[in-house]
Design an enzyme around this catalytic site. Structure first.
Site, PDB file in Angstrom:
ATOM      1  N   LYS A 230       3.151  11.223  -3.401  1.00  0.00           N
ATOM      2  CA  LYS A 230       2.092  10.603  -4.195  1.00  0.00           C
ATOM      3  C   LYS A 230       1.205  11.652  -4.859  1.00  0.00           C
ATOM      4  O   LYS A 230       0.661  11.419  -5.931  1.00  0.00           O
ATOM      5  CB  LYS A 230       1.258   9.712  -3.280  1.00  0.00           C
ATOM      6  CG  LYS A 230       0.231   8.839  -3.982  1.00  0.00           C
ATOM      7  CD  LYS A 230      -0.395   7.903  -2.964  1.00  0.00           C
ATOM      8  CE  LYS A 230      -1.503   7.057  -3.542  1.00  0.00           C
ATOM      9  NZ  LYS A 230      -2.047   6.145  -2.513  1.00  0.00           N
TER      10      LYS A 230
ATOM     11  N   ASP B  63     -13.080   5.361   0.852  1.00  0.00           N
ATOM     12  CA  ASP B  63     -11.645   5.347   1.125  1.00  0.00           C
ATOM     13  C   ASP B  63     -11.084   6.767   1.087  1.00  0.00           C
ATOM     14  O   ASP B  63     -10.856   7.325   0.021  1.00  0.00           O
ATOM     15  CB  ASP B  63     -10.961   4.447   0.083  1.00  0.00           C
ATOM     16  CG  ASP B  63      -9.450   4.365   0.272  1.00  0.00           C
ATOM     17  OD1 ASP B  63      -8.903   5.053   1.162  1.00  0.00           O
ATOM     18  OD2 ASP B  63      -8.808   3.612  -0.481  1.00  0.00           O
TER      19      ASP B  63
ATOM     20  N   ASP C 226       0.875  -1.166   0.000  1.00  0.00           N
ATOM     21  CA  ASP C 226       0.000   0.000   0.000  1.00  0.00           C
ATOM     22  C   ASP C 226       0.915   1.219   0.000  1.00  0.00           C
ATOM     23  O   ASP C 226       1.496   1.569   1.019  1.00  0.00           O
ATOM     24  CB  ASP C 226      -0.896  -0.031   1.246  1.00  0.00           C
ATOM     25  CG  ASP C 226      -1.774   1.213   1.368  1.00  0.00           C
ATOM     26  OD1 ASP C 226      -1.676   2.103   0.487  1.00  0.00           O
ATOM     27  OD2 ASP C 226      -2.541   1.296   2.339  1.00  0.00           O
TER      28      ASP C 226
ATOM     29  N   GLU D  64      -7.161   0.631  -4.612  1.00  0.00           N
ATOM     30  CA  GLU D  64      -7.176   0.549  -3.148  1.00  0.00           C
ATOM     31  C   GLU D  64      -8.527   0.089  -2.579  1.00  0.00           C
ATOM     32  O   GLU D  64      -8.560  -0.824  -1.753  1.00  0.00           O
ATOM     33  CB  GLU D  64      -6.735   1.893  -2.550  1.00  0.00           C
ATOM     34  CG  GLU D  64      -5.230   2.086  -2.717  1.00  0.00           C
ATOM     35  CD  GLU D  64      -4.775   3.542  -2.593  1.00  0.00           C
ATOM     36  OE1 GLU D  64      -5.598   4.380  -2.183  1.00  0.00           O
ATOM     37  OE2 GLU D  64      -3.620   3.816  -2.903  1.00  0.00           O
TER      38      GLU D  64
END
Lengths: 182, 622
Positions: free
Chosen positions: B87, B206, B25, B184
């Protein structure tokens, strides 16, 4: 190599045969779903990730094909279009001449209602238009199904044209809802 | 369910060894790695017993790189060289990045995406991410004690093609074999669904550090089918920190901040937000480098008030995803909450109110994604156990299209299409004698090209001169199981085929990656040549194994001559594979792959036939 992999007779068959189904409009959707999953469970790239390049390529080709077949059969209008095509009566989509004045009139009224609700930022109004149209569409699909399986292709074409009009309108309502919500 | 109880097509007849595979992850704030051991998915800790690795990378003035807690602890002291939340910059240009003015970095425009200027030169977000991946990879190798077959790396479902490609590039740079990029929320659904034997419609909400995803799935008899997905790839917990940060500046009437003070305040803002999850009020006291003091109290009420629009911002994609799935909120049987930011009570309330049910919180929102990725990695590596008969059907989050006349977008593949998917569209020339055509590939939902993301531009050349409208240019899109796009175009009417294959690439060319890889090896004192040879040898071994087990199962599909050719190919590869002639091994691999293509196709046909046998042809309903 792709020549070799495309030698599969299965990939050449029509979508109904691919799933082992009769060539009709009135499919049992649960049955289609379960056949689709059964095949996808065997051909999906995830099942072949640890195998050779050749097998992974075939898996990708198959999974892509099965997805296309499933999407075509799952959608009432796409399934109808496909059936007409298989029956040797491919439909020219741009051709609207067959629409009756009365139908076009109703369409215009719908569109006005959608525009009005959008300008008023009326989510509930758009929502209820959406629901009403979905009911109309269900009726239209039933009409289309009867015509296709009769078969009465002239009637089917007429119903399909109307259905596609209505589906486009439904998309416009969704877009309007999105625009108001944003 | 009988149809899923099948033997695996490639299942080895000999007992094969367990292949080491990991799930990563790669988060905005924290990253972690997990694996499946003895049938159980678990996270892998570092030597200090810590699970989370802060996604922070520091480039030292004296050379060298640190990743994780150590880098995080000095981020205020050395903000420019300590990269957090890389990210957010993946596959992004400067103008794509929100709040860029408040970030303590020196951004530099780079090809395809931004670079960050550090003491060790300009670093692309791909390189920064590769450092994080490398660290996790080492952690896994150390604790598993062996070489990794590959990794599943998770990405936000709403990542576009550029962001996905950048993530894959980062993995390549880290020397990781990517088994799959996995969304994800889907990863979370797998972990949750398998663990709880869930059936029915589920939503996964999420909210991570920098991204928001919502996915709606149908779980049925071991099939995880994503019905729709939506989100915002620039909305996350960081934005809540940002609101608190701005509130502090406003309340304390602070002058413009130095990078050091900005970093410090942002950290305090984040701490205050986290504190509020369990308390009614968070004290914020800071002494800034400028000599100014901050002494404030952030209450739940104020926090709710300043972040309310952010919470609301997540609900629009939720509504859209449900609409795309053709569902009402009450059709959803459970809402799985993922990402540290979902711990905020405001979020839980908003979700509960919308769906009319309390969200599911019986899982660790920080770990569930990595666990799901590990389960998928284990499967893809070929470690399938008898009860592993589940299948994942995922979708693309954004529509793909082409620019047409007037700057309009012609959609070729629409969002929420199940992958892999391919579609082709035909175009024609509009001028007599036209020999080239410009093709512009875009991604997004808007009708104007200028409002969508540009993925690739290329030109199809060598079209034979014809009158306008006579040429038939077929542009074909293929999206693979990673959600990555490739595009090809060809002219159909003439025998002369002009053809081009495009994989959109963002910022890093293959050459650049090769050069960086070489650099990396030199650093580590490793030998790039040696590593490449070893990789090819492993590949050869894998192919021999795969073909042998295929022969074991399905040799009856071949005639004697075909069989002989394949046997010869295996023998040749076996002999070549122990040499150190990389080219020769590659050639032998290619030859055997070619010779087994037809065999692979027949095996698949047979498998599909078996899937349908035992079923009556059709059951008709009215």
């Amino acid at each position: 190599m792709s020549e070799a992999t495309s030698s599969s007779q299965w990939l050449q068959q029509d979508f109904f045969t691919l799933f082992g189904l009769h060539r009709i409009y009135a499919l049992n959707m649960d049955d289609l779903d379960s056949r689709y999953r059964g095949i996808q469970a065997r051909v999906h790239p995830d099942r072949h990730a640890h195998l050779s390049d050749a097998e992974r390529r075939v898996a990708m080709q198959w999974a892509t094909h099965v997805n296309e077949a499933y999407q075509t059969l799952r959608s009432p209008s796409h399934r109808a279009l496909y059936l007409l095509q298989l029956a040797g009566r491919p439909m020219a989509l741009e051709d609207n001449t067959a629409m009756s004045a009365e139908f076009l009139m109703i369409q215009m009224e719908w569109r006005e209602a959608v525009d009005e609700a959008r300008h008023a930022h009326d989510i509930d109004g758009l929502d209820s238009l959406h629901r009403r149209l979905v009911r109309e569409i269900k009726g239209r699909q039933a009409e289309l199904g009867h015509a296709l399986d009769a078969p009465d292709y002239d009637q089917a074409e007429e119903s399909l044209r109307r259905l596609m009009f209505e589906e486009k309108l439904l998309q416009e309502i969704d877009r309007a809802i999105e625009a108001v919500e944003a | 369910m009988a149809l899923l109880q099948i033997t695996e097509p490639g299942e080895s007849t000999a007992p094969h060894q367990h292949r080491l595979a990991i799930g990563i992850d790669l988060g905005t704030t924290n990253s972690l790695v997990a694996t499946v051991r003895s049938g159980m998915a678990g996270v892998l800790n570092d030597q200090q017993g810590r699970t989370l690795l802060p996604s922070v990378v520091r480039y030292h003035p004296e050379g060298g790189v640190t990743v994780g807690f150590e880098a995080q602890s000095v981020q205020s002291r050395d903000p420019k060289n300590t990269i957090v939340s890389a990210k957010r910059f993946m596959g992004r240009s400067r103008r794509d990045i929100a709040h860029i003015e408040t970030m303590p970095y020196d951004f530099v425009d780079g090809e395809g995406m931004v670079r960050l200027r550090t003491v060790q030169g300009d670093k692309s977000p791909v390189e920064v991410s590769a450092e994080i991946l490398r660290t996790l990879c080492r952690r896994a190798e150390d604790s598993l004690g062996g070489e990794l077959t590959g990794a599943v790396i998770t990405v936000p479902a709403y990542f576009d093609d550029a962001q996905r490609q950048a993530t894959k590039d980062a993995a390549r740079l880290a020397g990781l074999h990517v088994l799959r990029l996995l969304n994800e929320p889907t990863a979370a659904a797998i972990a949750y669904g398998l663990d709880n034997g869930a059936e029915g419609i589920y939503a996964v909400y999420d909210l991570g550090g920098g991204t928001f995803d919502i996915s709606v799935l149908r779980l049925s008899k071991g099939v995880f089918e994503v019905m729709s997905t939506g989100g915002d790839s620039a909305l996350g917990g960081d934005d809540f920190d940002q609101r608190v940060f701005c509130w502090i500046i406003e309340q304390a009437r602070l002058a413009p901040l130095s990078p050091y003070d900005a970093r410090l305040l942002l950290t305090r803002a984040r701490e205050a937000k986290e504190y509020l999850t369990y308390h009614g009020e968070a004290p914020i006291t800071v002494k800034l480098g400028s000599g100014e003091y901050v002494d404030l109290a952030l209450t739940t009420e104020i926090f709710s008030c300043i972040t309310q629009t952010l919470v609301q911002k997540t609900m629009a994609p939720v509504r859209r995803a449900l609409r795309d799935a053709g569902l009402r909120p009450d059709a959803v049987k459970g809402v799985v909450m993922v990402g540290g930011a979902t711990r905020m009570p405001q979020i839980q309330c908003a979700v509960a109110e919308f769906f009319g049910r309390e969200p599911l919180t019986n899982l660790d929102p920080d770990r569930v994604v990595a666990l799901g990725a590990a389960i998928q990695a284990n499967l893809l590596a070929g470690n399938r156990a008898a009860d592993d008969d589940w299948l994942l059907l995922d979708v693309i989050p954004l529509s793909l299209g082409l620019e047409t006349m007037g700057g309009l977008v012609e959609k070729v593949i629409s969002r929420n299409s199940t992958i892999p998917v391919a579609r082709a569209q035909e175009f024609t020339t509009f001028k007599d004698g036209q020999t080239a055509m410009a093709i512009h590939v875009v991604q997004g939902e808007r009708e104007l090209v200028s409002s969508c993301r540009s993925l690739a531009r290329f030109e199809l050349r060598g079209i034979p001169p014809m009158v306008a409208g006579a040429a038939r240019i077929r542009v074909a899109f293929q999206v693979d199981a990673d959600g990555l796009l490739s595009v090809s175009a060809s002219e159909q009417t003439t025998g002369v085929e002009a053809r081009i294959e495009v994989k959109p690439s963002y910022g890093l060319s293959d050459d650049e990656i090769a050069a960086m890889l070489k650099d990396g090896y030199n650093h580590a004192g490793d030998d790039a040549q040696h590593r490449a040879l070893k990789e090819v040898q492993v590949e050869a071994q894998r192919l021999i194994e795969a073909v042998s087990s295929a022969l074991g199962a399905d040799a009856h599909l071949l005639d004697a001559m075909e069989r002989a050719r394949i046997d010869t190919g295996i023998d040749a590869l076996r002999v070549t594979a122990i040499s150190d002639d990389r080219r020769a091994i590659e050639a032998a691999i290619d030859a055997l792959s070619r010779d087994t293509a037809e065999f692979a196709a027949r095996r698949m046909d047979q498998s599909v036939r078996q899937a349908l046998s035992g079923r009556n042809i059709t059951e008709i309903s009215s």
